[in-house]
Design a protein around this motif. Sequence first.
Motif, mmCIF file in Angstrom:
data_model
loop_
_atom_site.group_PDB
_atom_site.id
_atom_site.type_symbol
_atom_site.label_atom_id
_atom_site.label_comp_id
_atom_site.label_asym_id
_atom_site.label_seq_id
_atom_site.Cartn_x
_atom_site.Cartn_y
_atom_site.Cartn_z
ATOM 1 N N PRO A 67 0.912 -1.520 0.191
ATOM 2 C CA PRO A 67 -0.549 0.093 0.305
ATOM 3 C C PRO A 67 0.684 1.433 -0.166
ATOM 4 C CG PRO A 67 -0.759 -1.587 1.399
ATOM 5 C CD PRO A 67 0.557 -1.707 0.987
ATOM 6 N N SER A 68 0.379 2.662 -0.249
ATOM 7 C CA SER A 68 1.551 4.111 -0.321
ATOM 8 C C SER A 68 1.095 4.097 0.964
ATOM 9 C CB SER A 68 0.106 4.502 -1.396
ATOM 10 O OG SER A 68 1.067 6.311 -0.784
ATOM 11 N N ASP B 52 2.124 -1.005 -7.630
ATOM 12 C CA ASP B 52 1.079 -0.982 -7.593
ATOM 13 C C ASP B 52 0.454 -3.125 -7.386
ATOM 14 O OD1 ASP B 52 0.063 -1.000 -10.265
ATOM 15 O OD2 ASP B 52 -1.732 -0.865 -9.455
ATOM 16 N N ARG C 47 -5.702 7.728 -0.810
ATOM 17 C CA ARG C 47 -4.758 6.130 -0.635
ATOM 18 C C ARG C 47 -5.091 5.144 0.026
ATOM 19 N NH1 ARG C 47 0.525 7.600 -3.485
ATOM 20 N NH2 ARG C 47 -0.029 9.399 -4.135
ATOM 21 N N TRP D 70 -7.767 2.884 -1.305
ATOM 22 C CA TRP D 70 -6.978 1.871 -1.992
ATOM 23 C C TRP D 70 -6.078 0.788 -0.458
ATOM 24 C CZ3 TRP D 70 -7.025 0.768 -6.653
ATOM 25 C CH2 TRP D 70 -7.707 1.182 -7.838
ATOM 26 N N ALA D 71 -5.589 1.122 0.067
ATOM 27 C CA ALA D 71 -4.799 0.065 0.519
ATOM 28 C C ALA D 71 -5.310 -0.502 1.403
ATOM 29 C CB ALA D 71 -4.367 1.402 1.937
ATOM 30 N N GLU D 72 -6.625 -0.776 2.024
ATOM 31 C CA GLU D 72 -8.272 -1.141 2.270
ATOM 32 C C GLU D 72 -8.042 -2.194 1.449
ATOM 33 O OE1 GLU D 72 -12.213 -0.990 4.577
ATOM 34 O OE2 GLU D 72 -11.700 0.628 3.657
ATOM 35 N N GLU E 151 -5.964 -3.242 -1.165
ATOM 36 C CA GLU E 151 -4.844 -3.957 -1.910
ATOM 37 C C GLU E 151 -4.538 -4.813 -0.292
ATOM 38 O OE1 GLU E 151 -2.417 -0.766 -3.901
ATOM 39 O OE2 GLU E 151 -2.865 -0.541 -1.889
#
Length: 218
Positions: A23-24, A113, A158, A161-163, A165
């Motif tokens: 994740p970022s 990613d 971000r 998105w992390a959740e 990823e």
Amino acid sequence: MGRGKLGMGIEMSGGELFVVSAPSGAGKTTLCRQVCRLTQGLVYSVSHTTRAPRPGEEDGRDYFFVSEEIFRKMAENGEFLEWAKLYNNMYGTSRAWVLEQLQQGNDVIMDVDIQGARQIRAGDLPCHLIFVLPPSWDTLRLRLANRGTDSRQEVELRLGWAEKELQVWEMFDYLIVNDELKEAVEELRSVVMAQRCRKERRGQWVRSHWKVLIPGGR
């Protein structure tokens, strides 16, 4: 493929691809660059991107910064090993550059990613997928906020998105928790070194230098 060296005069045949995702804010780029500095014959793959450079970033060192028009033409021509649109910008890895490095005997490490990792795994180029996790959700949020490079809205994007990823960690071959940077660097480097010691890769050196071990080789 070509041949590379691994210290002490030991020659290694071919090169291998190490694909790092996270994740970022988890620190994947920092990890990759530090491992490259510590490891002979390991090169970092610089991606192309359509986003604007951040303060202190240099073209060709951090990214190849290109226009959206140029990026799309490269994608249409099949020039990317992987590419994806992320956080409203596009990122991609040059296929020709990676193949050239591998053929020269260098190992290549890249940070991409989740979409990019999937594309490479689905392709015909062997690779090792490595996932970097932050020690906790609060730590990830704090790291993103403290970077000072993104707006509050971008930080929340971000994190969203992390959740997603973090839910696909099982597709990777190796998992590294980046809590203490020094320990995480050592773990990532150990993955590279372990792959170099596999008999499938070092066997060529054994056969050429230790003929006594081979029936009729003396």
